[in-house]
Write an enzyme that holds these catalytic residues in place. Structure first.
Site, PDB file in Angstrom:
ATOM      1  N   LYS A 143       0.832  -1.210   0.000  1.00 16.74           N
ATOM      2  CA  LYS A 143       0.000   0.000   0.000  1.00 16.74           C
ATOM      3  C   LYS A 143       0.870   1.265   0.000  1.00 16.74           C
ATOM      4  O   LYS A 143       2.057   1.214   0.336  1.00 16.74           O
ATOM      5  CB  LYS A 143      -0.924  -0.034   1.227  1.00 16.74           C
ATOM      6  CG  LYS A 143      -1.936  -1.186   1.188  1.00 16.74           C
ATOM      7  CD  LYS A 143      -2.845  -1.139   2.404  1.00 16.74           C
ATOM      8  CE  LYS A 143      -3.902  -2.230   2.345  1.00 16.74           C
ATOM      9  NZ  LYS A 143      -4.839  -2.162   3.484  1.00 16.74           N
TER      10      LYS A 143
ATOM     11  N   TYR B  99     -12.296  -1.709  -4.017  1.00 15.20           N
ATOM     12  CA  TYR B  99     -12.814  -1.846  -2.641  1.00 15.20           C
ATOM     13  C   TYR B  99     -14.334  -1.712  -2.581  1.00 15.20           C
ATOM     14  O   TYR B  99     -14.876  -1.319  -1.549  1.00 15.20           O
ATOM     15  CB  TYR B  99     -12.131  -0.832  -1.728  1.00 15.20           C
ATOM     16  CG  TYR B  99     -10.712  -1.225  -1.350  1.00 15.20           C
ATOM     17  CD1 TYR B  99     -10.471  -2.295  -0.474  1.00 15.20           C
ATOM     18  CD2 TYR B  99      -9.609  -0.558  -1.858  1.00 15.20           C
ATOM     19  CE1 TYR B  99      -9.178  -2.671  -0.121  1.00 15.20           C
ATOM     20  CE2 TYR B  99      -8.302  -0.919  -1.505  1.00 15.20           C
ATOM     21  CZ  TYR B  99      -8.105  -1.980  -0.636  1.00 15.20           C
ATOM     22  OH  TYR B  99      -6.820  -2.354  -0.279  1.00 15.20           O
TER      23      TYR B  99
ATOM     24  N   PHE C  70     -15.066   3.396   7.423  1.00 10.22           N
ATOM     25  CA  PHE C  70     -13.674   3.647   7.042  1.00 10.22           C
ATOM     26  C   PHE C  70     -13.477   3.763   5.530  1.00 10.22           C
ATOM     27  O   PHE C  70     -12.360   3.989   5.063  1.00 10.22           O
ATOM     28  CB  PHE C  70     -12.764   2.536   7.592  1.00 10.22           C
ATOM     29  CG  PHE C  70     -13.085   1.145   7.103  1.00 10.22           C
ATOM     30  CD1 PHE C  70     -12.624   0.689   5.872  1.00 10.22           C
ATOM     31  CD2 PHE C  70     -13.848   0.276   7.879  1.00 10.22           C
ATOM     32  CE1 PHE C  70     -12.907  -0.597   5.419  1.00 10.22           C
ATOM     33  CE2 PHE C  70     -14.138  -1.018   7.435  1.00 10.22           C
ATOM     34  CZ  PHE C  70     -13.666  -1.447   6.197  1.00 10.22           C
TER      35      PHE C  70
ATOM     36  N   ARG D  37      -2.328 -14.695   4.148  1.00  9.45           N
ATOM     37  CA  ARG D  37      -3.096 -14.006   5.199  1.00  9.45           C
ATOM     38  C   ARG D  37      -2.434 -14.226   6.558  1.00  9.45           C
ATOM     39  O   ARG D  37      -2.428 -13.343   7.402  1.00  9.45           O
ATOM     40  CB  ARG D  37      -4.552 -14.513   5.222  1.00  9.45           C
ATOM     41  CG  ARG D  37      -5.399 -14.077   4.040  1.00  9.45           C
ATOM     42  CD  ARG D  37      -5.694 -12.603   3.998  1.00  9.45           C
ATOM     43  NE  ARG D  37      -6.539 -12.136   5.084  1.00  9.45           N
ATOM     44  CZ  ARG D  37      -7.244 -11.003   5.043  1.00  9.45           C
ATOM     45  NH1 ARG D  37      -7.211 -10.207   3.970  1.00  9.45           N
ATOM     46  NH2 ARG D  37      -7.973 -10.623   6.067  1.00  9.45           N
TER      47      ARG D  37
ATOM     48  N   THR E  13      -5.924  -7.249  10.508  1.00  9.57           N
ATOM     49  CA  THR E  13      -6.090  -5.933   9.867  1.00  9.57           C
ATOM     50  C   THR E  13      -5.520  -4.804  10.747  1.00  9.57           C
ATOM     51  O   THR E  13      -4.901  -3.871  10.248  1.00  9.57           O
ATOM     52  CB  THR E  13      -7.597  -5.670   9.628  1.00  9.57           C
ATOM     53  OG1 THR E  13      -8.157  -6.793   8.931  1.00  9.57           O
ATOM     54  CG2 THR E  13      -7.823  -4.404   8.817  1.00  9.57           C
TER      55      THR E  13
ATOM     56  N   ARG F 190       2.077  -6.909   9.353  1.00 10.53           N
ATOM     57  CA  ARG F 190       1.351  -5.757   9.888  1.00 10.53           C
ATOM     58  C   ARG F 190       1.798  -5.441  11.316  1.00 10.53           C
ATOM     59  O   ARG F 190       1.819  -4.271  11.723  1.00 10.53           O
ATOM     60  CB  ARG F 190      -0.155  -5.997   9.803  1.00 10.53           C
ATOM     61  CG  ARG F 190      -0.664  -5.816   8.363  1.00 10.53           C
ATOM     62  CD  ARG F 190      -2.049  -6.365   8.182  1.00 10.53           C
ATOM     63  NE  ARG F 190      -2.669  -5.918   6.942  1.00 10.53           N
ATOM     64  CZ  ARG F 190      -3.852  -6.363   6.511  1.00 10.53           C
ATOM     65  NH1 ARG F 190      -4.521  -7.259   7.219  1.00 10.53           N
ATOM     66  NH2 ARG F 190      -4.348  -5.918   5.381  1.00 10.53           N
TER      67      ARG F 190
ATOM     68  N   ASN G  71      -1.936  -0.065   7.198  1.00 14.23           N
ATOM     69  CA  ASN G  71      -1.452  -1.380   7.644  1.00 14.23           C
ATOM     70  C   ASN G  71      -0.575  -2.078   6.591  1.00 14.23           C
ATOM     71  O   ASN G  71      -0.488  -3.296   6.546  1.00 14.23           O
ATOM     72  CB  ASN G  71      -2.637  -2.259   8.078  1.00 14.23           C
ATOM     73  CG  ASN G  71      -3.631  -2.481   6.952  1.00 14.23           C
ATOM     74  OD1 ASN G  71      -3.402  -2.050   5.818  1.00 14.23           O
ATOM     75  ND2 ASN G  71      -4.723  -3.152   7.243  1.00 14.23           N
TER      76      ASN G  71
ATOM     77  N   HIS H 291      -1.957  -5.395   1.499  1.00 11.59           N
ATOM     78  CA  HIS H 291      -3.226  -6.090   1.240  1.00 11.59           C
ATOM     79  C   HIS H 291      -2.931  -7.531   0.855  1.00 11.59           C
ATOM     80  O   HIS H 291      -1.957  -7.794   0.159  1.00 11.59           O
ATOM     81  CB  HIS H 291      -3.956  -5.400   0.065  1.00 11.59           C
ATOM     82  CG  HIS H 291      -5.123  -6.200  -0.453  1.00 11.59           C
ATOM     83  ND1 HIS H 291      -6.398  -6.037   0.036  1.00 11.59           N
ATOM     84  CD2 HIS H 291      -5.198  -7.180  -1.387  1.00 11.59           C
ATOM     85  CE1 HIS H 291      -7.214  -6.891  -0.579  1.00 11.59           C
ATOM     86  NE2 HIS H 291      -6.509  -7.586  -1.448  1.00 11.59           N
TER      87      HIS H 291
ATOM     88  N   GLU I 232      -8.939 -10.140  -7.885  1.00  9.57           N
ATOM     89  CA  GLU I 232      -7.934  -9.098  -7.623  1.00  9.57           C
ATOM     90  C   GLU I 232      -6.734  -9.222  -8.564  1.00  9.57           C
ATOM     91  O   GLU I 232      -6.196  -8.219  -9.032  1.00  9.57           O
ATOM     92  CB  GLU I 232      -7.530  -9.152  -6.154  1.00  9.57           C
ATOM     93  CG  GLU I 232      -8.702  -8.754  -5.255  1.00  9.57           C
ATOM     94  CD  GLU I 232      -8.496  -8.968  -3.768  1.00  9.57           C
ATOM     95  OE1 GLU I 232      -9.420  -8.631  -2.999  1.00  9.57           O
ATOM     96  OE2 GLU I 232      -7.427  -9.484  -3.362  1.00  9.57           O
TER      97      GLU I 232
HETATM   98  P1  IDP Z   1      -8.112  -6.750   5.375  1.00 16.62           P
HETATM   99  O1  IDP Z   1      -7.212  -5.815   4.572  1.00 16.62           O
HETATM  100  O2  IDP Z   1      -7.409  -7.299   6.582  1.00 16.62           O
HETATM  101  O3  IDP Z   1      -8.752  -7.812   4.515  1.00 16.62           O
HETATM  102  P2  IDP Z   1     -10.677  -5.368   5.350  1.00 16.62           P
HETATM  103  O4  IDP Z   1     -11.701  -5.495   6.410  1.00 16.62           O
HETATM  104  O5  IDP Z   1     -10.929  -6.046   4.030  1.00 16.62           O
HETATM  105  O6  IDP Z   1      -9.276  -5.831   5.982  1.00 16.62           O
HETATM  106  O7  IDP Z   1     -10.460  -3.802   5.111  1.00 16.62           O
HETATM  107  C1  IDP Z   1      -9.775  -3.327   3.979  1.00 16.62           C
HETATM  108  C2  IDP Z   1      -8.836  -2.225   4.407  1.00 16.62           C
HETATM  109  O8  IDP Z   1      -9.592  -1.115   4.922  1.00 16.62           O
HETATM  110  C3  IDP Z   1      -7.889  -2.579   5.562  1.00 16.62           C
HETATM  111  O9  IDP Z   1      -6.741  -3.297   5.155  1.00 16.62           O
HETATM  112  C4  IDP Z   1      -7.553  -1.208   6.118  1.00 16.62           C
HETATM  113  O10 IDP Z   1      -6.571  -0.537   5.322  1.00 16.62           O
HETATM  114  C5  IDP Z   1      -8.882  -0.492   5.990  1.00 16.62           C
HETATM  115  N1  IDP Z   1      -9.690  -0.649   7.227  1.00 16.62           N
HETATM  116  C6  IDP Z   1     -10.375  -1.727   7.641  1.00 16.62           C
HETATM  117  N2  IDP Z   1     -11.001  -1.520   8.819  1.00 16.62           N
HETATM  118  C7  IDP Z   1     -10.708  -0.238   9.166  1.00 16.62           C
HETATM  119  C8  IDP Z   1     -11.051   0.584  10.283  1.00 16.62           C
HETATM  120  O11 IDP Z   1     -11.758   0.170  11.212  1.00 16.62           O
HETATM  121  N3  IDP Z   1     -10.532   1.847  10.294  1.00 16.62           N
HETATM  122  C9  IDP Z   1      -9.749   2.332   9.280  1.00 16.62           C
HETATM  123  N4  IDP Z   1      -9.407   1.590   8.207  1.00 16.62           N
HETATM  124  C10 IDP Z   1      -9.871   0.318   8.142  1.00 16.62           C
HETATM  125 MG    MG Z   2     -10.081  -7.585   2.920  1.00 14.42          MG
END
Ligand code: IDP
Ligand code: MG
Length: 138
Positions: A9, A49, A57, A85, A91, A102, A112, A115, A126
């Site tokens: 990212k 997304y 978020f 993963r 996350t 992470r 974080n 992805h 993807e």
């Molecule tokens: P993942 O990347 O672990 O699969 P997802 O729930 O798919 O997590 O969320 C996609 C991305 O959105 C996350 O990697 C992060 O950058 C952002 N994100 C997810 N939850 C939050 C939050 O609660 N606050 C701010 N950003 C978030």
């Molecule tokens: Mg995700």
């Protein structure tokens, strides 16, 4: 062997962590099949997304993902989706297990670092979002 999709990212690229993160990924036995550096437009980030539309978020996520270049890549390993993963971790970097990417490099739940596809069907969607099917799948 299985393919998965990863994306370094903008926070990762901006903080000059590209080399460290790629080294980590290769050290865990993933082969890089395809990789490019590019900047997502707003429309592209919103499409990528789209499952998150409406979440609190979402807007911040799109802003972060379009704030600078990212490095999408296709990775290969046995059980690549699940294994990847595991090595990226939760996350939220604060909840991510010791020794995960992470945990090591993430700063906030938004920033974080990386992805990783969450299941095989996401991986296919993807991968083909960023790369040509005929170049990758063989
Ligand atoms: P993942 O990347 O672990 O699969 P997802 O729930 O798919 O997590 O969320 C996609 C991305 O959105 C996350 O990697 C992060 O950058 C952002 N994100 C997810 N939850 C939050 C939050 O609660 N606050 C701010 N950003 C978030
Ligand atoms: Mg995700």
């Amino acid at each position: 062997m299985e393919l998965t999709f990863a994306n370094l990212k903008p926070d990762c690229v901006e903080r000059n962590l590209t080399g460290k993160v790629i080294d980590f990924i290769e050290s865990k036995g993933f082969e890089i099949i395809k990789m490019q550096k590019m900047r997502l437009s707003k429309i592209q980030a919103e499409e990528f997304y789209k499952d998150h539309v409406g979440k609190p978020f979402y807007k911040g996520l799109i802003e972060m993902m379009t704030s600078g270049p990212c490095i999408p890549m296709v990775l290969k390993k046995k059980h690549a989706v699940e294994e990847f993963r595991k090595i990226i971790g939760n996350t939220d970097p604060e909840k991510a297990e010791d020794g995960t990417l992470r945990h090591l490099y993430g700063t906030t739940v938004r920033r974080n670092v990386i992805h990783g596809s969450d299941c095989e069907s996401s991986a296919l969607r993807e991968i083909t979002f960023f790369f040509s099917f005929v170049d990758v799948i063989h």
